[in-house]
Design an enzyme around this catalytic site. Sequence first.
Site, PDB file in Angstrom:
ATOM      1  N   LYS A   1       0.887  -1.181  -0.033  1.00 39.85           N
ATOM      2  CA  LYS A   1       0.100  -0.218  -0.196  1.00 39.85           C
ATOM      3  C   LYS A   1       1.021   1.045   0.026  1.00 39.85           C
ATOM      4  CE  LYS A   1      -1.727   1.616   4.035  1.00 39.85           C
ATOM      5  NZ  LYS A   1      -1.342   2.936   4.405  1.00 39.85           N
ATOM      6  N   ASN A   2       1.991   1.179   0.868  1.00 35.08           N
ATOM      7  CA  ASN A   2       2.822   2.534   0.975  1.00 35.08           C
ATOM      8  C   ASN A   2       3.690   2.978   0.113  1.00 35.08           C
ATOM      9  OD1 ASN A   2       1.041   2.631   3.196  1.00 35.08           O
ATOM     10  ND2 ASN A   2       2.530   2.262   4.723  1.00 35.08           N
TER      11      ASN A   2
ATOM     12  N   ARG B   1      -5.622  10.602   3.780  1.00 33.58           N
ATOM     13  CA  ARG B   1      -4.683  11.595   4.155  1.00 33.58           C
ATOM     14  C   ARG B   1      -3.766  11.422   3.153  1.00 33.58           C
ATOM     15  NH1 ARG B   1      -1.899  13.960   7.379  1.00 33.58           N
ATOM     16  NH2 ARG B   1       0.042  13.124   6.579  1.00 33.58           N
TER      17      ARG B   1
ATOM     18  N   CYS C   1      -5.727  12.037  12.033  1.00 31.93           N
ATOM     19  CA  CYS C   1      -6.810  10.864  12.043  1.00 31.93           C
ATOM     20  C   CYS C   1      -6.417  10.311  13.512  1.00 31.93           C
ATOM     21  CB  CYS C   1      -6.185   9.930  10.986  1.00 31.93           C
ATOM     22  SG  CYS C   1      -4.598   9.155  11.489  1.00 31.93           S
TER      23      CYS C   1
ATOM     24  N   ARG D   1      -1.095  14.526  12.627  1.00 33.10           N
ATOM     25  CA  ARG D   1      -0.321  14.381  11.396  1.00 33.10           C
ATOM     26  C   ARG D   1      -0.454  15.672  10.535  1.00 33.10           C
ATOM     27  NH1 ARG D   1      -2.111   8.541   9.296  1.00 33.10           N
ATOM     28  NH2 ARG D   1       0.035   8.672   8.040  1.00 33.10           N
ATOM     29  N   PRO D   2       0.424  16.821  11.117  1.00 31.85           N
ATOM     30  CA  PRO D   2       0.714  18.111  10.443  1.00 31.85           C
ATOM     31  C   PRO D   2       1.205  17.877   8.977  1.00 31.85           C
ATOM     32  CG  PRO D   2       2.160  17.885  12.183  1.00 31.85           C
ATOM     33  CD  PRO D   2       1.359  16.703  12.326  1.00 31.85           C
ATOM     34  N   ILE D   3       1.367  18.687   8.266  1.00 32.47           N
ATOM     35  CA  ILE D   3       2.153  18.773   6.959  1.00 32.47           C
ATOM     36  C   ILE D   3       3.205  20.019   6.835  1.00 32.47           C
ATOM     37  CG2 ILE D   3       0.115  17.751   5.836  1.00 32.47           C
ATOM     38  CD1 ILE D   3      -0.434  20.498   4.531  1.00 32.47           C
ATOM     39  N   ASP D   4       3.738  20.346   8.013  1.00 30.08           N
ATOM     40  CA  ASP D   4       4.497  21.460   8.045  1.00 30.08           C
ATOM     41  C   ASP D   4       5.763  21.183   7.402  1.00 30.08           C
ATOM     42  OD1 ASP D   4       4.711  19.624  10.137  1.00 30.08           O
ATOM     43  OD2 ASP D   4       6.197  20.994  11.092  1.00 30.08           O
TER      44      ASP D   4
ATOM     45  N   ASP E   1       4.243   0.703  12.235  1.00 30.84           N
ATOM     46  CA  ASP E   1       3.039   0.340  11.567  1.00 30.84           C
ATOM     47  C   ASP E   1       2.906  -1.423  12.042  1.00 30.84           C
ATOM     48  OD1 ASP E   1       3.232   1.851   8.328  1.00 30.84           O
ATOM     49  OD2 ASP E   1       2.492   2.637  10.167  1.00 30.84           O
TER      50      ASP E   1
ATOM     51  N   ILE F   1       7.008   7.294  17.043  1.00 32.34           N
ATOM     52  CA  ILE F   1       6.591   8.051  15.907  1.00 32.34           C
ATOM     53  C   ILE F   1       5.219   8.764  15.895  1.00 32.34           C
ATOM     54  CG2 ILE F   1       6.316   7.732  13.332  1.00 32.34           C
ATOM     55  CD1 ILE F   1       9.086   7.331  14.364  1.00 32.34           C
TER      56      ILE F   1
ATOM     57  N   ARG G   1      -8.614  -0.967   4.098  1.00 35.71           N
ATOM     58  CA  ARG G   1      -7.673   0.145   3.689  1.00 35.71           C
ATOM     59  C   ARG G   1      -6.489  -0.290   3.113  1.00 35.71           C
ATOM     60  NH1 ARG G   1      -6.297   4.588   7.212  1.00 35.71           N
ATOM     61  NH2 ARG G   1      -4.925   4.865   5.435  1.00 35.71           N
TER      62      ARG G   1
HETATM   63  C1  EPZ Z   1       3.888   6.955   6.399  1.00 33.29           C
HETATM   64  O1  EPZ Z   1       3.023   7.846   6.575  1.00 33.29           O
HETATM   65  C2  EPZ Z   1       2.897   5.802   6.242  1.00 33.29           C
HETATM   66  N1  EPZ Z   1       1.815   6.057   5.112  1.00 33.29           N
HETATM   67  C3  EPZ Z   1       2.442   5.486   7.439  1.00 33.29           C
HETATM   68  O2  EPZ Z   1       1.587   4.014   7.369  1.00 33.29           O
HETATM   69  C4  EPZ Z   1       3.591   5.040   8.457  1.00 33.29           C
HETATM   70  O3  EPZ Z   1       3.289   4.896   9.744  1.00 33.29           O
HETATM   71  C5  EPZ Z   1       4.507   6.425   8.584  1.00 33.29           C
HETATM   72  O4  EPZ Z   1       5.005   6.852   7.255  1.00 33.29           O
HETATM   73  C6  EPZ Z   1       5.738   6.338   9.335  1.00 33.29           C
HETATM   74  O5  EPZ Z   1       6.428   5.228   8.702  1.00 33.29           O
HETATM   75  C7  EPZ Z   1       1.983   6.077   3.910  1.00 33.29           C
HETATM   76  O6  EPZ Z   1       3.259   5.794   3.402  1.00 33.29           O
HETATM   77  C8  EPZ Z   1       0.994   6.104   3.017  1.00 33.29           C
HETATM   78  P1  EPZ Z   1       5.614  10.701   8.515  1.00 33.29           P
HETATM   79  P2  EPZ Z   1       3.665   9.543   6.779  1.00 33.29           P
HETATM   80  O7  EPZ Z   1       5.410  11.948   7.630  1.00 33.29           O
HETATM   81  O8  EPZ Z   1       4.344   9.941   5.529  1.00 33.29           O
HETATM   82  C9  EPZ Z   1       5.024  13.604  11.949  1.00 33.29           C
HETATM   83  C10 EPZ Z   1      -0.191   2.506   7.693  1.00 33.29           C
HETATM   84  O9  EPZ Z   1      -0.488   2.177   8.724  1.00 33.29           O
HETATM   85  N2  EPZ Z   1       5.093  14.793  10.784  1.00 33.29           N
HETATM   86  O10 EPZ Z   1       6.997   9.874   8.344  1.00 33.29           O
HETATM   87  O11 EPZ Z   1       2.371  10.504   7.016  1.00 33.29           O
HETATM   88  C11 EPZ Z   1       3.895  13.113  11.834  1.00 33.29           C
HETATM   89  O12 EPZ Z   1       2.755  13.606  12.568  1.00 33.29           O
HETATM   90  C12 EPZ Z   1       0.234   4.013   7.672  1.00 33.29           C
HETATM   91  O13 EPZ Z   1       0.088   2.270   6.578  1.00 33.29           O
HETATM   92  C13 EPZ Z   1       4.936  16.010  11.004  1.00 33.29           C
HETATM   93  O14 EPZ Z   1       5.018  16.667  12.238  1.00 33.29           O
HETATM   94  O15 EPZ Z   1       4.693   9.446   7.880  1.00 33.29           O
HETATM   95  C14 EPZ Z   1       4.336  11.643  12.793  1.00 33.29           C
HETATM   96  O16 EPZ Z   1       4.275  12.070  13.956  1.00 33.29           O
HETATM   97  C15 EPZ Z   1       0.139   4.766   8.821  1.00 33.29           C
HETATM   98  N3  EPZ Z   1       4.914  17.191  10.100  1.00 33.29           N
HETATM   99  C16 EPZ Z   1       5.765  11.438  11.994  1.00 33.29           C
HETATM  100  O17 EPZ Z   1       6.174  12.902  11.526  1.00 33.29           O
HETATM  101  C17 EPZ Z   1       4.833  16.656   8.684  1.00 33.29           C
HETATM  102  O18 EPZ Z   1       4.887  17.701   7.911  1.00 33.29           O
HETATM  103  C18 EPZ Z   1       5.927  10.500  10.956  1.00 33.29           C
HETATM  104  O19 EPZ Z   1       5.079  11.069   9.889  1.00 33.29           O
HETATM  105  C19 EPZ Z   1       4.919  15.202   8.338  1.00 33.29           C
HETATM  106  C20 EPZ Z   1       4.911  14.383   9.608  1.00 33.29           C
END
Ligand code: EPZ
Length: 416
Positions: A22-23, A92, A116, A121-124, A305, A327, A397
Amino acid sequence: MDSIQIDGGIPLQGQVRIQGSKNAALPVMAATVLINGRCLIENCPKITDVFQMQTLLESIGCRTWWEGHSLRIDATDVYDYRMPREAVKSMRSSISLLGPLLARNGEVFLYQPGGCVIGERPIDIHIHAMECLGVDFEEEEHYIHGTAARLTGANIFLKFPSVGATENAIMASVLAEGDTYIYPAAREPEIVALCDFLRRAGAIIEGDGTELILVKGVKTLHEACFRIPPDRIVAGTYITGCMLAGGSVFLGDAPVAQMAEVIKAAESMGVTFQDNSEGIFVQAPERLKTAGHIITGVYPGFPTDMQSMFLAAMCVADGKGILTEQIFENRFHVVDELRRMGARIDLRGDSAYTDGVLTLTGTDVHAEELRGGAALVMAGLGATGHTVVTGCEYICRGYENICRDLRELGARVYSI
Ligand code: EPZ
């Protein structure tokens, strides 16, 4: 599918082929927007997140259709940079279109994807990466609007190696003018898969899989065909199913090289493995030993995960254990439901403290998110009696057909 029904306590015996990741599939689908033509994505998992990404792509002018387990995407006529709010809010991963749309159109209008249950899960970090490449944003409460006359290569420093932000930085810079360095980049296998796809389309990318990635901007990309690698989290899920139910299984196509920390943790609990070029053979012990202390981390650390599924297994291990989640800030939703099955878990801050019981007891439980839901199904396999898991829409999902897979492994499970 309203619920998954499990008659537990039956040791697993059988083999199953692991579905596509999926990812890996979601960012590759988003990256097709960078290509003015048709791409073929083989071994694409038929899961609701993929179907929703199809909807998002079609909302901006792409055409998508299935040929068996291959998904064809034609991004010739991408005419819009805005996606419908309901489509974005429902998934997301819509954030994965931020980079491609800016690279393709020079503009993006995206509703805030929102958090969620597992975290805000911010996007900063995504926004920062785009701004480094020359994007101007106006951020309102509910949406972000980005514009860029031209994307220019830059040195992008990420405050955290976010998987999604690394993917967006790569996708936004492949057509930028000049070179882009991304540091510290996420090192997940899904980043490498995305880069493999983009290189097949003519991108020049080096260092993926390490913390320093170099993207050398090119003028254009061309049509490509790519096979999605197997899903390391689905493979890990079924390993925990065997740990909880007992028995032995063979997981065909399991990406063993990407699962070192999961295999190491399972081995510490008494599981034995034999792997070959076809996959991995898993043999559960009579009784799981305690895992000691498992701490989630960025790749190649123990994957967040896999946290809920290992928590379920630790609940029936012989002794106490600790599982620390580093995480996401709110990823212990499954605890209450496991307690209803008889688990002894104490939550303190970012850690769950387990005290293993001999077996869990089947009952009605409810999934609130994807991996917690999968963990409840795995727990039901090992529990005495009958377990009913509701909230299956979350499980669909990420798992193409968890009931079919588990029946192939000898479980007595069905959905209604
Ligand atoms: C990816 O999510 C995966 N999803 C997640 O899998 C996985 O848990 C995660 O990476 C960590 O490995 C997909 O690939 C579709 P991150 P992503 O950005 O990219 C914080 C599943 O179950 N953060 O590495 O959203 C965030 O809040 C899903 O398959 C910010 O603060 O993960 C989190 O605490 C769940 N600001 C941490 O970083 C940002 O701009 C890791 O998030 C982005 C993230």
